[in-house]
Design a protein around this motif. Structure first.
Motif, PDB file in Angstrom:
ATOM      1  N   ALA A  60      -1.000  53.041  19.727  1.00 57.04           N
ATOM      2  CA  ALA A  60      -0.397  53.535  18.497  1.00 57.04           C
ATOM      3  C   ALA A  60       0.856  52.749  18.180  1.00 57.04           C
ATOM      4  O   ALA A  60       1.495  52.189  19.077  1.00 57.04           O
ATOM      5  N   PHE A  61       1.211  52.718  16.905  1.00 56.12           N
ATOM      6  CA  PHE A  61       2.514  52.160  16.534  1.00 56.12           C
ATOM      7  C   PHE A  61       3.583  53.196  16.820  1.00 56.12           C
ATOM      8  O   PHE A  61       4.488  52.975  17.618  1.00 56.12           O
ATOM      9  N   CYS A  62       3.480  54.356  16.174  1.00 53.94           N
ATOM     10  CA  CYS A  62       4.460  55.425  16.406  1.00 53.94           C
ATOM     11  C   CYS A  62       3.948  56.723  15.797  1.00 53.94           C
ATOM     12  O   CYS A  62       3.560  56.757  14.624  1.00 53.94           O
ATOM     13  N   ALA A  63       3.948  57.791  16.589  1.00 53.36           N
ATOM     14  CA  ALA A  63       3.474  59.097  16.135  1.00 53.36           C
ATOM     15  C   ALA A  63       4.564  59.927  15.479  1.00 53.36           C
ATOM     16  O   ALA A  63       4.359  61.106  15.191  1.00 53.36           O
ATOM     17  N   GLY A  64       5.736  59.331  15.224  1.00 52.76           N
ATOM     18  CA  GLY A  64       6.823  60.060  14.594  1.00 52.76           C
ATOM     19  C   GLY A  64       7.748  60.688  15.614  1.00 52.76           C
ATOM     20  O   GLY A  64       7.954  60.158  16.706  1.00 52.76           O
ATOM     21  N   GLN A  65       8.316  61.819  15.278  1.00 50.64           N
ATOM     22  CA  GLN A  65       9.210  62.527  16.172  1.00 50.64           C
ATOM     23  C   GLN A  65       8.441  63.154  17.328  1.00 50.64           C
ATOM     24  O   GLN A  65       7.364  63.718  17.135  1.00 50.64           O
ATOM     25  N   ALA A 111       0.393  55.164  12.534  1.00 47.35           N
ATOM     26  CA  ALA A 111       1.805  55.285  12.165  1.00 47.35           C
ATOM     27  C   ALA A 111       1.916  56.600  11.415  1.00 47.35           C
ATOM     28  O   ALA A 111       1.453  56.714  10.274  1.00 47.35           O
ATOM     29  N   ALA A 112       2.499  57.609  12.041  1.00 46.97           N
ATOM     30  CA  ALA A 112       2.523  58.952  11.467  1.00 46.97           C
ATOM     31  C   ALA A 112       3.959  59.435  11.290  1.00 46.97           C
ATOM     32  O   ALA A 112       4.851  59.068  12.071  1.00 46.97           O
ATOM     33  N   GLY A 113       4.171  60.277  10.287  1.00 42.01           N
ATOM     34  CA  GLY A 113       5.483  60.879  10.079  1.00 42.01           C
ATOM     35  C   GLY A 113       6.572  59.837   9.948  1.00 42.01           C
ATOM     36  O   GLY A 113       6.450  58.865   9.194  1.00 42.01           O
ATOM     37  N   ALA A 114       7.646  60.023  10.695  1.00 42.34           N
ATOM     38  CA  ALA A 114       8.750  59.080  10.661  1.00 42.34           C
ATOM     39  C   ALA A 114       8.298  57.682  11.084  1.00 42.34           C
ATOM     40  O   ALA A 114       8.854  56.676  10.630  1.00 42.34           O
ATOM     41  N   GLY A 115       7.283  57.600  11.935  1.00 45.91           N
ATOM     42  CA  GLY A 115       6.763  56.302  12.347  1.00 45.91           C
ATOM     43  C   GLY A 115       6.227  55.510  11.172  1.00 45.91           C
ATOM     44  O   GLY A 115       6.451  54.298  11.070  1.00 45.91           O
ATOM     45  N   ALA A 116       5.525  56.186  10.258  1.00 45.93           N
ATOM     46  CA  ALA A 116       5.017  55.510   9.064  1.00 45.93           C
ATOM     47  C   ALA A 116       6.164  55.037   8.183  1.00 45.93           C
ATOM     48  O   ALA A 116       6.156  53.905   7.682  1.00 45.93           O
ATOM     49  N   ASN A 117       7.155  55.888   8.006  1.00 47.27           N
ATOM     50  CA  ASN A 117       8.228  55.556   7.070  1.00 47.27           C
ATOM     51  C   ASN A 117       9.203  54.532   7.623  1.00 47.27           C
ATOM     52  O   ASN A 117       9.812  53.769   6.869  1.00 47.27           O
ATOM     53  N   ILE A 118       9.356  54.469   8.939  1.00 45.09           N
ATOM     54  CA  ILE A 118      10.143  53.397   9.549  1.00 45.09           C
ATOM     55  C   ILE A 118       9.440  52.063   9.346  1.00 45.09           C
ATOM     56  O   ILE A 118      10.073  51.049   9.044  1.00 45.09           O
ATOM     57  N   ALA A 119       8.123  52.054   9.475  1.00 37.67           N
ATOM     58  CA  ALA A 119       7.366  50.828   9.198  1.00 37.67           C
ATOM     59  C   ALA A 119       7.578  50.390   7.754  1.00 37.67           C
ATOM     60  O   ALA A 119       7.812  49.205   7.471  1.00 37.67           O
ATOM     61  N   LEU A 120       7.523  51.345   6.818  1.00 33.80           N
ATOM     62  CA  LEU A 120       7.662  51.012   5.403  1.00 33.80           C
ATOM     63  C   LEU A 120       9.068  50.562   5.043  1.00 33.80           C
ATOM     64  O   LEU A 120       9.272  49.951   3.992  1.00 33.80           O
ATOM     65  N   ALA A 121      10.052  50.850   5.894  1.00 35.31           N
ATOM     66  CA  ALA A 121      11.422  50.377   5.658  1.00 35.31           C
ATOM     67  C   ALA A 121      11.575  48.898   5.972  1.00 35.31           C
ATOM     68  O   ALA A 121      12.569  48.275   5.579  1.00 35.31           O
ATOM     69  N   GLN A 135       1.315  60.748   6.435  1.00 37.99           N
ATOM     70  CA  GLN A 135       2.511  61.535   6.119  1.00 37.99           C
ATOM     71  C   GLN A 135       2.276  62.943   6.658  1.00 37.99           C
ATOM     72  O   GLN A 135       1.872  63.859   5.935  1.00 37.99           O
ATOM     73  N   ALA A 136       2.517  63.108   7.943  1.00 36.86           N
ATOM     74  CA  ALA A 136       2.114  64.322   8.656  1.00 36.86           C
ATOM     75  C   ALA A 136       3.056  65.510   8.465  1.00 36.86           C
ATOM     76  O   ALA A 136       2.784  66.595   8.978  1.00 36.86           O
ATOM     77  N   PHE A 137       4.126  65.323   7.729  1.00 33.73           N
ATOM     78  CA  PHE A 137       5.160  66.358   7.619  1.00 33.73           C
ATOM     79  C   PHE A 137       4.618  67.681   7.074  1.00 33.73           C
ATOM     80  O   PHE A 137       5.019  68.757   7.502  1.00 33.73           O
ATOM     81  N   CYS A 138       3.695  67.607   6.101  1.00 34.02           N
ATOM     82  CA  CYS A 138       3.190  68.826   5.468  1.00 34.02           C
ATOM     83  C   CYS A 138       2.440  69.706   6.460  1.00 34.02           C
ATOM     84  O   CYS A 138       2.330  70.922   6.253  1.00 34.02           O
ATOM     85  N   LYS A 139       1.929  69.129   7.526  1.00 32.92           N
ATOM     86  CA  LYS A 139       1.219  69.909   8.538  1.00 32.92           C
ATOM     87  C   LYS A 139       2.183  70.750   9.375  1.00 32.92           C
ATOM     88  O   LYS A 139       1.760  71.632  10.121  1.00 32.92           O
TER      89      LYS A 139
END
Length: 265
Positions: A60-65, A111-121, A135-139
């Motif tokens: 995985a790249f990053c599962a977020g928090q 790349a999920a949650g914060a992991g996805a958005n860090i990649a997009l930065a 964008q797993a936050f809604c779950k």
């Protein structure tokens, strides 16, 4: 900096940052967040480092928090997630965006949650064909953070941004590239070689000019046309005074390959 959570590989002209908690799908804890920010800060002022490549160890790249660190059942009361954002994720995103050197992200898996958005930065995102952006936050009853509500509508428009944020539906790497969410997708086994080729090129490029270009494009989101024209004038003045501009002109006129230093003087 702890070597366990972030691995740093120093190459000729660039550095590779590897999120290194593969048993947790590289989910962020406070230690890894601070270590990554420190790595970017050090690279930003290192004249020998002219580009950064960010990727993840394992599948995985990053599962977020890391939700194990934010388990309400193990706390006296609900966590202050606003403090987490203010002290960890926001400073990291600001550091990546402010770095006036190219930052390439090689998304090697989910790349999920914060992991996805860090990649997009990051400035340029390559993704393996098997990668997914979620964008797993809604779950979890949460709001997209780490710049997600800023970057998503700018990259793919409000309609798609809302759909991804409200449903949490995974986006394949191919779909992400088609929509303009990322730069491109490549075969899984070619991801790192493609990414390294890209940063190797940046390591020999006119670094100051690239950094000024990054600054100008990022400013365009909030500038008027007149403000942007003035900014282009000011940045071009600065770029024209660098040794790399003189070298670029000389190389062009003499029909040879340029030898850029990437330095202001």
């Amino acid at each position: 900096m702890t070597e366990e959570s972030i691995k740093i590989e120093r190459e000729a002209g660039f550095q590779v940052f590897i999120l290194n908690r593969p048993d947790k799908l590289n989910a962020f804890n406070a230690d890894m967040n601070r270590a990554l920010k420190s790595a970017f800060e050090a690279a930003a002022v290192d004249e020998e480092c002219r580009a950064v490549l960010l990727t993840g160890a394992g599948r995985a790249f990053c599962a977020g928090q890391d939700l194990g660190d934010r388990d309400v059942s193990k706390m006296d009361g609900p966590p202050d997630l606003g403090e987490t954002i203010e002290t960890l994720y926001n400073p990291l995103i600001r550091t990546i965006r402010a770095m006036e050197k190219p930052v390439v992200c090689a998304v090697n898996g989910v790349a999920a949650g914060a992991g996805a958005n860090i990649a997009l930065a990051c400035d340029i995102v390559l993704a393996a064909q098997s990668a997914k952006f979620i964008q797993a936050f809604c779950k979890l009853g949460l709001v997209p953070d780490s710049g997600g509500t800023w970057s998503l509508p700018r990259l793919i428009g409000e309609a798609r941004a809302k759909a991804l944020a409200l449903t949490g539906i995974p986006v394949t790497a191919a779909q992400a590239a088609d929509w303009g969410l990322i730069w491109q997708t490549v075969a899984d086994d070619a991801l790192m070689s493609e990414a390294r080729t890209l940063v190797e090129g940046f390591a020999q490029a006119p670094t100051i000019g690239l950094g000024l270009t990054k600054r100008a494009i990022q400013a365009a989101a909030t500038n008027s046309l007149d403000q942007q024209l003035d900014l282009e004038r000011d940045l071009q003045r600065e770029a024209g005074q660098t040794p790399d501009y003189a070298e670029g002109v000389s190389a062009f006129l003499n029909k040879r390959a340029p030898n850029f230093s990437g330095r202001k003087a």
